[in-house]
Write a protein that holds these residues in place. Structure first.
Motif, mmCIF file in Angstrom:
data_model
loop_
_atom_site.group_PDB
_atom_site.id
_atom_site.type_symbol
_atom_site.label_atom_id
_atom_site.label_comp_id
_atom_site.label_asym_id
_atom_site.label_seq_id
_atom_site.Cartn_x
_atom_site.Cartn_y
_atom_site.Cartn_z
ATOM 1 N N VAL A 53 0.824 -1.209 0.000
ATOM 2 C CA VAL A 53 0.000 0.000 0.000
ATOM 3 C C VAL A 53 0.856 1.256 0.000
ATOM 4 C CG1 VAL A 53 -2.026 -1.034 1.082
ATOM 5 C CG2 VAL A 53 -0.244 -0.044 2.509
ATOM 6 N N SER A 54 0.280 2.300 -0.489
ATOM 7 C CA SER A 54 0.947 3.591 -0.511
ATOM 8 C C SER A 54 -0.099 4.668 -0.259
ATOM 9 C CB SER A 54 1.618 3.776 -1.872
ATOM 10 O OG SER A 54 2.183 5.047 -1.936
ATOM 11 N N PRO A 55 -0.159 5.153 0.964
ATOM 12 C CA PRO A 55 -1.164 6.165 1.282
ATOM 13 C C PRO A 55 -0.728 7.565 0.874
ATOM 14 C CG PRO A 55 -0.088 5.340 3.264
ATOM 15 C CD PRO A 55 0.690 4.816 2.102
ATOM 16 N N THR A 113 -7.415 2.126 -6.023
ATOM 17 C CA THR A 113 -7.322 3.401 -5.327
ATOM 18 C C THR A 113 -8.584 3.548 -4.502
ATOM 19 O OG1 THR A 113 -6.134 4.280 -7.221
ATOM 20 C CG2 THR A 113 -6.944 5.873 -5.639
ATOM 21 N N LEU A 116 -10.144 6.373 2.196
ATOM 22 C CA LEU A 116 -10.393 5.833 3.531
ATOM 23 C C LEU A 116 -11.679 6.385 4.148
ATOM 24 C CD1 LEU A 116 -7.003 5.396 5.368
ATOM 25 C CD2 LEU A 116 -8.378 3.721 4.178
ATOM 26 N N ILE A 122 -7.396 10.732 3.422
ATOM 27 C CA ILE A 122 -6.326 9.860 2.950
ATOM 28 C C ILE A 122 -6.816 8.980 1.807
ATOM 29 C CG2 ILE A 122 -4.769 7.954 3.571
ATOM 30 C CD1 ILE A 122 -4.701 9.176 6.418
ATOM 31 N N LEU A 124 -5.779 5.785 -0.460
ATOM 32 C CA LEU A 124 -4.897 4.637 -0.346
ATOM 33 C C LEU A 124 -4.756 3.967 -1.712
ATOM 34 C CD1 LEU A 124 -3.531 3.404 2.164
ATOM 35 C CD2 LEU A 124 -5.329 1.689 2.144
ATOM 36 N N SER A 126 -3.371 0.755 -3.444
ATOM 37 C CA SER A 126 -2.878 -0.560 -3.057
ATOM 38 C C SER A 126 -2.725 -1.478 -4.254
ATOM 39 C CB SER A 126 -3.820 -1.187 -2.027
ATOM 40 O OG SER A 126 -5.115 -1.299 -2.547
#
Ligand SMILES: [Zn+2]
Length: 137
Positions: A53-55, A113, A116, A122, A124, A126
Motif C-alpha cells: 500500500v501507498s497512502p 485506489t 479511507l 487519505i 490509499l 494498493s
C-alpha cells in the motif's frame, strides 16, 4: 540500487545482498503481471497473496489538481505523475513481500485506489497479487 528485502544499499553488479543474502539476480528478473498466467512460464508453486500500500493525503493530491487545472486548463499531468509514483511504490512494496516469501513472480496483480473516508483525507493506493514461483516452460 537498494536491496528490496532489507533496504541496504548494494552495488549494481552484485548478485547477492551482502546484508541479508537476498538474490539480486532474482530481483532483476522478477515478473509482475496482471494476468493470471505468464506466457512461456509454468507456475510451479503458489505462495500466497501479497499486498503493498501507498497512502497519500488528499490534501497533496487536491493541491496538485487545483494548481495545475488552472495552469493548463484541465490537464493534470502532475496529478497523474503523483498517482503513478504512488502506484509504483505500492508495487515495489508488494514485490518486497513476495521476494521475502521466496517468489520470483507475482500474477493477477490488481491496483486499487480507495478513499479511507470519514473525512480522513487519505487516499490509499494498493497493489494486490498472488506470489508464485514460476519456471520457464
Ligand atoms: Zn538485503
Amino acid at each position: 540500487m537498494k536491496c528490496p528485502v532489507c533496504g541496504a544499499e548494494v552495488e549494481e553488479s552484485a548478485r547477492f545482498c551482502p546484508k541479508c543474502g537476498a538474490s539480486l539476480e532474482l530481483v532483476r528478473n522478477f515478473i509482475v503481471s496482471t494476468t493470471p498466467s505468464i506466457p512461456g512460464y509454468r507456475i510451479k508453486k503458489v505462495l500466497g497473496i501479497v499486498t503493498g500500500v501507498s497512502p497519500r493525503t488528499r490534501g497533496v493530491l487536491g493541491r496538485f489538481i487545483a494548481g495545475f487545472e488552472t495552469m493548463f486548463g484541465g490537464e493534470v499531468k502532475a496529478f497523474t505523475r503523483e498517482i503513478e509514483k504512488a502506484r509504483n511504490e505500492a508495487i515495489e512494496r508488494m514485490k518486497s513481500k513476495a521476494i521475502a516469501l521466496g517468489a520470483n513472480a507475482i500474477v493477477g496483480v490488481d491496483l486499487e485506489t480507495s478513499d479511507l473516508g470519514l473525512g480522513s483525507g487519505i487516499v490509499l493506493i494498493s497493489a494486490t497479487g498472488t506470489a508464485v514461483i514460476a519456471e520457464p516452460e
